[in-house]
Write a protein that holds these residues in place. Structure first.
Motif, mmCIF file in Angstrom:
data_model
loop_
_atom_site.group_PDB
_atom_site.id
_atom_site.type_symbol
_atom_site.label_atom_id
_atom_site.label_comp_id
_atom_site.label_asym_id
_atom_site.label_seq_id
_atom_site.Cartn_x
_atom_site.Cartn_y
_atom_site.Cartn_z
ATOM 1 N N ASP A 66 0.800 -1.231 0.000
ATOM 2 C CA ASP A 66 0.000 0.000 0.000
ATOM 3 C C ASP A 66 0.831 1.279 0.000
ATOM 4 N N PHE B 61 -1.113 -7.138 8.019
ATOM 5 C CA PHE B 61 -0.192 -6.081 7.627
ATOM 6 C C PHE B 61 1.217 -6.490 8.032
ATOM 7 N N SER C 89 -0.105 -6.491 12.448
ATOM 8 C CA SER C 89 -1.496 -6.360 12.870
ATOM 9 C C SER C 89 -2.383 -7.032 11.836
ATOM 10 N N VAL D 221 -6.775 -7.174 10.287
ATOM 11 C CA VAL D 221 -8.143 -6.641 10.261
ATOM 12 C C VAL D 221 -9.046 -7.739 9.725
ATOM 13 N N TYR E 63 -3.817 -3.451 -4.315
ATOM 14 C CA TYR E 63 -4.114 -2.186 -3.621
ATOM 15 C C TYR E 63 -4.193 -1.063 -4.647
ATOM 16 N N GLY F 125 -6.166 3.529 -2.203
ATOM 17 C CA GLY F 125 -6.727 3.450 -0.863
ATOM 18 C C GLY F 125 -7.667 2.287 -0.614
ATOM 19 N N LYS F 126 -7.966 1.528 -1.641
ATOM 20 C CA LYS F 126 -8.866 0.383 -1.491
ATOM 21 C C LYS F 126 -8.139 -0.914 -1.834
ATOM 22 N N ASP G 179 -12.299 -1.657 2.317
ATOM 23 C CA ASP G 179 -11.606 -0.586 3.022
ATOM 24 C C ASP G 179 -10.625 -1.274 3.974
ATOM 25 N N PRO G 180 -9.322 -1.194 3.717
ATOM 26 C CA PRO G 180 -8.368 -1.954 4.532
ATOM 27 C C PRO G 180 -8.232 -1.443 5.963
ATOM 28 N N VAL G 181 -8.738 -0.243 6.237
ATOM 29 C CA VAL G 181 -8.663 0.291 7.597
ATOM 30 C C VAL G 181 -9.756 -0.315 8.470
ATOM 31 N N SER G 182 -10.997 -0.278 7.986
ATOM 32 C CA SER G 182 -12.122 -0.787 8.769
ATOM 33 C C SER G 182 -12.410 -2.262 8.518
#
Length: 349
Positions: free
Chosen positions: A227, A242, A252, A254, A271, A274-275, A292-295
């Motif tokens: 990313d 990650f 970490s 998700v 990637y 951002g997606k 969404d890799p954050v949420s």
């Protein structure tokens, strides 16, 4: 192909989770709303209701996953705001003090995001693809494809001319490892193996081995992408991991969710802006999800059914391999042992 053994753990765990989530309560008190086993949309404010059976209450302590969020000295209403908590399985509890005794009521919930958007596709170009390439990873750069293939006896790393499908450069494995996902960062190629918890770094120019690495706690390697700051890896579960860009250790993870719950079989990754675009490993459907890799929320689903009209066996011909062509904002997609590779443009439905 990932063998059926690969999902044995999930086959055992999921029924257990279902039984756990829908367990009946046998105490004096129970939740009337929400009922145990309910699926709720993140952002909902739930009016909690407990059947106190007309018992005179001294106090009630309300918790979510063991964390207290409200206390009452009577049976007045309580609101649980799901927006303040993450996705996935949650356990509500009401610890009730009455008549000099302590009792507890539970309600197990599944908190999910809204339904994802759906996408179709437009075929822009069709290119030849090596029918002996059991595609696991795909990366595009300046008219050239870098491709990794699997099965121990057929694992390889390739440099391919996009237009002709001609293999320009190839490094074959020695039969020891089952090749999996791959990505390119700068002048290096990063290549995963399936069950060995090991990856390799190669020089992009000559395919010479630079180093190997152990990727961490997860038992399997599937897809791999970058990313711009860290690597992102899948292992066929509903998790993405990650990896530190220097030592390639998992830092970490998700969990991935859509409106139905956890989404497993996450496979090849790409990637883009951002997606995270991910192939779903499934013979019955050709599907890519947008995450969404954050949420961990699945924001879109691309249905590629009907894309490939070639002969497909009952197994081992799953759609796999997705690369982004930034100059045209199109995607390059193929499958395991497919005779064609497609350049597609996504269309929102």
């Amino acid at each position: 192909m990932k063998f059926k053994l690969k999902y044995l753990g999930l086959a055992v765990v999921l029924p257990f989770l279902f039984i756990y989530g829908c367990k009946t309560q046998k105490g004096k008190f129970e939740f009337v709303n929400p009922k145990s086993g309910s699926k709720v949309l993140k952002g909902e404010k739930l009016q909690l209701k407990v059947n106190f059976n007309d018992v005179a209450i001294d106090s009630v302590v309300y918790s979510i996953d063991g964390n207290v969020f409200d206390r009452k000295r009577d049976t007045s209403s309580v609101v649980f705001d799901t927006e303040k908590h993450g996705f996935g399985s949650k356990r509500l509890s009401a610890k009730i003090y009455a008549e000099g005794k302590e009792d507890i009521a539970y309600s197990d919930l599944l908190v999910v995001p809204p339904a994802p958007k759906t996408y179709g596709f437009e075929v822009v170009n069709t290119f030849p693809h090596d029918s002996t390439a059991f595609t696991q990873g795909l990366f595009y750069e300046h008219g050239t494809l870098f491709e990794s293939t699997g099965k121990e006896e057929r694992s390889s790393l390739r440099k391919v001319d996009l237009t002709t499908g001609k293999v320009l450069q190839k490094m074959e494995g020695d039969g020891t490892y089952f090749g999996e996902g791959m990505t390119v960062v700068g002048d290096k190629i990063y290549f995963l193996t399936w069950l060995n918890k090991k990856g390799f770094v190669y020089d992009k120019a000559n395919f010479k081995l630079i180093k190997s690495f152990d990727y961490g706690k997860s038992e399997q390697g599937w897809g791999l992408t970058y990313d711009g700051k860290q690597f992102i890896k899948s292992d066929g579960s509903s998790n993405i991991y990650f990896l530190d860009p220097t030592n390639l250790q998992e830092t970490s993870s998700v969990r991935i969710f859509d409106d139905k719950g956890p989404v497993d079989k996450i496979n090849e990754l790409e990637y883009v802006e951002g997606k995270l675009y991910a192939n779903i490993y499934d013979q019955s459907k050709d599907e890519v999800v947008i995450i969404d890799p954050v949420s961990g929320v699945v924001e879109g689903v691309i249905n590629f059914v009907g894309l490939y009209d070639g002969v497909r066996k009952s197994a081992d011909n799953e759609m796999n391999g997705i690369a982004y062509k930034a100059e045209t904002k199109t995607f390059l997609v193929t499958g395991k042992d497919w005779t064609k590779l497609f350049e597609v443009r996504l269309t929102e439905r």
